[in-house]
Design a protein around this motif. Structure first.
Motif, short mmCIF file in Angstrom:
data_model
loop_
_atom_site.label_atom_id
_atom_site.label_comp_id
_atom_site.label_asym_id
_atom_site.label_seq_id
_atom_site.Cartn_x
_atom_site.Cartn_y
_atom_site.Cartn_z
N ALA A 197 0.86 -1.19 0.00
CA ALA A 197 0.00 0.00 0.00
C ALA A 197 0.89 1.24 0.00
O ALA A 197 1.97 1.25 0.62
CB ALA A 197 -0.91 0.02 1.23
N LEU A 198 0.45 2.28 -0.69
CA LEU A 198 1.19 3.54 -0.77
C LEU A 198 0.50 4.59 0.09
O LEU A 198 -0.74 4.67 0.12
CB LEU A 198 1.26 4.03 -2.21
CG LEU A 198 1.87 3.09 -3.24
CD1 LEU A 198 1.79 3.71 -4.64
CD2 LEU A 198 3.33 2.76 -2.89
N VAL A 199 1.29 5.43 0.75
CA VAL A 199 0.76 6.54 1.54
C VAL A 199 1.61 7.79 1.29
O VAL A 199 2.76 7.70 0.87
CB VAL A 199 0.74 6.23 3.06
CG1 VAL A 199 -0.20 5.08 3.38
CG2 VAL A 199 2.15 5.92 3.57
N GLY A 200 1.03 8.95 1.57
CA GLY A 200 1.78 10.20 1.49
C GLY A 200 2.17 10.56 0.08
O GLY A 200 1.46 10.29 -0.89
N ASP A 201 3.34 11.20 -0.07
CA ASP A 201 3.79 11.67 -1.39
C ASP A 201 4.03 10.52 -2.36
O ASP A 201 4.07 10.74 -3.57
CB ASP A 201 5.08 12.50 -1.25
CG ASP A 201 4.82 13.87 -0.66
OD1 ASP A 201 3.63 14.22 -0.45
OD2 ASP A 201 5.80 14.61 -0.40
N ALA A 202 4.20 9.32 -1.87
CA ALA A 202 4.31 8.17 -2.77
C ALA A 202 2.99 7.94 -3.51
O ALA A 202 2.97 7.37 -4.60
CB ALA A 202 4.69 6.92 -1.99
N ALA A 203 1.88 8.39 -2.92
CA ALA A 203 0.56 8.17 -3.49
C ALA A 203 0.00 9.38 -4.21
O ALA A 203 -0.87 9.25 -5.07
CB ALA A 203 -0.41 7.76 -2.38
N HIS A 204 0.50 10.58 -3.90
CA HIS A 204 -0.03 11.81 -4.49
C HIS A 204 0.88 12.98 -4.14
O HIS A 204 1.56 12.99 -3.11
CB HIS A 204 -1.44 12.10 -3.97
CG HIS A 204 -1.60 11.82 -2.49
ND1 HIS A 204 -1.00 12.57 -1.51
CD2 HIS A 204 -2.28 10.83 -1.86
CE1 HIS A 204 -1.29 12.06 -0.33
NE2 HIS A 204 -2.06 11.00 -0.50
N LEU A 205 0.88 13.97 -5.01
CA LEU A 205 1.65 15.18 -4.79
C LEU A 205 0.81 16.34 -5.29
O LEU A 205 0.33 16.30 -6.43
CB LEU A 205 2.97 15.11 -5.55
CG LEU A 205 4.11 16.06 -5.16
CD1 LEU A 205 4.54 15.81 -3.72
CD2 LEU A 205 5.28 15.90 -6.11
N ILE A 206 0.58 17.36 -4.45
CA ILE A 206 -0.26 18.47 -4.84
C ILE A 206 0.48 19.78 -4.61
O ILE A 206 1.50 19.83 -3.92
CB ILE A 206 -1.60 18.48 -4.08
CG1 ILE A 206 -1.37 18.63 -2.56
CG2 ILE A 206 -2.41 17.23 -4.39
CD1 ILE A 206 -2.66 18.77 -1.76
N HIS A 207 -0.08 20.86 -5.18
CA HIS A 207 0.51 22.19 -5.00
C HIS A 207 0.35 22.62 -3.54
O HIS A 207 -0.69 22.36 -2.92
CB HIS A 207 -0.19 23.18 -5.94
CG HIS A 207 0.58 24.45 -6.14
ND1 HIS A 207 0.63 25.44 -5.18
CD2 HIS A 207 1.33 24.89 -7.18
CE1 HIS A 207 1.38 26.44 -5.63
NE2 HIS A 207 1.82 26.13 -6.83
N PRO A 208 1.36 23.30 -2.97
CA PRO A 208 1.29 23.65 -1.55
C PRO A 208 0.45 24.89 -1.24
O PRO A 208 0.44 25.35 -0.10
CB PRO A 208 2.76 23.90 -1.20
CG PRO A 208 3.36 24.42 -2.46
CD PRO A 208 2.66 23.65 -3.56
N LEU A 209 -0.28 25.43 -2.23
CA LEU A 209 -0.97 26.70 -2.00
C LEU A 209 -1.99 26.63 -0.87
O LEU A 209 -2.28 27.63 -0.22
CB LEU A 209 -1.64 27.19 -3.29
CG LEU A 209 -2.75 26.36 -3.95
CD1 LEU A 209 -4.11 26.71 -3.38
CD2 LEU A 209 -2.76 26.60 -5.45
N ALA A 210 -2.55 25.45 -0.60
CA ALA A 210 -3.51 25.32 0.49
C ALA A 210 -2.89 24.69 1.74
O ALA A 210 -3.56 24.50 2.75
CB ALA A 210 -4.71 24.48 0.04
N GLY A 211 -1.60 24.35 1.66
CA GLY A 211 -0.91 23.76 2.80
C GLY A 211 -1.46 22.40 3.22
O GLY A 211 -1.39 22.03 4.39
N GLN A 212 -2.00 21.63 2.25
CA GLN A 212 -2.70 20.40 2.60
C GLN A 212 -1.96 19.12 2.25
O GLN A 212 -2.46 18.02 2.53
CB GLN A 212 -4.07 20.39 1.91
CG GLN A 212 -5.04 21.41 2.46
CD GLN A 212 -5.36 21.18 3.92
OE1 GLN A 212 -5.75 20.09 4.32
NE2 GLN A 212 -5.15 22.19 4.74
N GLY A 213 -0.77 19.21 1.67
CA GLY A 213 -0.08 18.00 1.23
C GLY A 213 0.20 17.01 2.34
O GLY A 213 -0.15 15.83 2.25
#
Length: 390
Positions: free
Chosen positions: A285-301
């Motif tokens: 199973a993948l978690v965190g940045d291994a599973a998704h990467l988003i823009h930090p504009l909302a500080g939600q990564g």
């Protein structure tokens, strides 16, 4: 399981906050866990703050309390966010208030290393957790186990391997999960400053000329900069000496915090949108940045990654007694449970980044009209706050 050096219920590959949160949650759930990571390095001598700062949402705060880690973090280095002000590229402004949203705070601001060291301390007290200071080199999924070959020549087995090894995940590559990546051609420039004027526990964000500048409150009248700048501009910012960088931040924020004094060297990291076609495979199973990467504009990564951990741990806790930890049926429950949350944040952050990157007078007028509309709708604002809180 076949005979090897060591056997575990779960092997977490990758450290950082998300990987260590997964390891701690799983071992507190009674599982035997191997963590392939290293303890957080101490701050350099003379450093006042860690340059990397996170805004932790209510969902992350709840996980930290559940794991009894938040109570161990130095409260003097934590800052609540009671208000957030967002400025468009004209006169438009949005104000989000914890009071108006009927919540204690919108977020908590904390240094990455501060929280990670609290995790390290908690992990060292877990009798069912084994730290492994060696890199994974091979991953073979067998009918009864995931077999992981280490760089030190040893081998370990686990019912489940959790990939928490970042945006360039080695684990993800081993299971053949396809990646879609779009480079924003931006760099996140981070640094911390001592401010002349109090921040009042308010976070500020400016959208300007396709770039996003944020100042987050830190203890003792300090603020943390996150400047999502075009790559060429970011390179120029990173070449400035501390006094020049402070002067430039003062200029773009219209001296809202008065004179600034840079207290940590600026650092930069590339910004990209990254999604994967699957979060799980048999025994992985993948978690965190291994599973998704988003823009930090909302500080939600990081909050998104920590919600991965909560979901995975809850799925495992609710599994049927006859089902193996690495059973693909079980792991697909985790994957299905995470799809909507991930997709919503991908669409929201990518959409905002695209919207504020469009040049021209018409686009600027449209953006600011939209901000004015949202600002006049209390129910919409409350929904946005609730979404950000997780």
């Amino acid at each position: 399981m076949t005979s090897t050096n060591q056997t575990f219920d779960v092997a977490v590959i990758g450290g950082g906050l998300v990987g260590k949160a997964a390891a701690l949650a799983l071992t507190q759930g009674g599982l035997r866990v191997a963590l392939l990571a290293q303890p957080c390095a101490p701050l350099p001598a003379g450093a006042v703050f860690d340059a990397r700062v996170y805004a932790f949402s209510r969902s992350s705060h709840a996980l930290f309390e559940r794991l009894r880690v938040w109570q161990a973090v130095d409260a003097a280095r934590l800052t609540p966010v009671y208000d957030m002000r967002v400025f468009g590229d004209a006169a438009a402004e949005l104000h989000f208030s914890a009071y108006q949203a009927s919540v204690a705070q919108l977020a908590w601001i904390a240094e990455s290393s501060l929280v990670e060291r609290a995790f390290d301390a908690a992990l060292h007290f877990q009798p069912n957790l084994t730290w492994i200071d060696s890199r994974a080199q091979t991953l073979d999924v067998m009918p009864d186990a995931a077999v992981i070959g280490l760089a030190n020549g040893r081998t370990i087995e686990a019912d489940l391997a959790v990939g928490a090894d970042g945006a360039h995940s080695w684990v993800r590559a081993q299971i053949g999960s396809k990646v879609e990546r779009r480079d924003y051609r931006q760099t996140g420039v981070v640094a911390n400053f001592r401010a002349e004027r109090p921040h009042g526990e308010c976070a500020y964000q400016w959208f300007r000329e396709g770039e996003i500048v944020a100042l987050l409150p830190l203890p003792d009248q300090h603020v943390s900069l996150v400047w999502s700048a075009q790559t060429e501009h970011a390179d120029e910012l990173l070449k400035l000496d501390p006094e020049q960088l402070a002067a430039e931040v003062e200029r773009v924020t219209q001296r809202l915090h008065g004179t600034l004094e840079c207290v940590t060297p600026a650092r930069g990291f590339p910004l990209a949108l990254q999604t994967v076609d699957r979060l799980v495979a048999p025994r992985v199973a993948l978690v965190g940045d291994a599973a998704h990467l988003i823009h930090p504009l909302a500080g939600q990564g990081v909050n998104l990654g920590l919600r991965d951990v909560t979901a995975l741990v809850d799925v495992i806790a609710q599994k049927e007694a006859f089902r193996d930890l690495g059973d693909l049926v079980l792991l697909r429950r985790y994957e299905r449970g995470r799809r909507e949350d991930i997709q919503k944040l991908v669409i929201a952050t990518d959409g905002l980044q695209r919207l504020f990157s469009v040049p021209g007078t018409f686009a600027r007028a449209l953006r600011n009209t939209g901000m004015a509309f949202v600002g006049a709708q209390p129910l919409v604002k409350r929904w946005l706050v609730a979404s950000a809180l997780g």
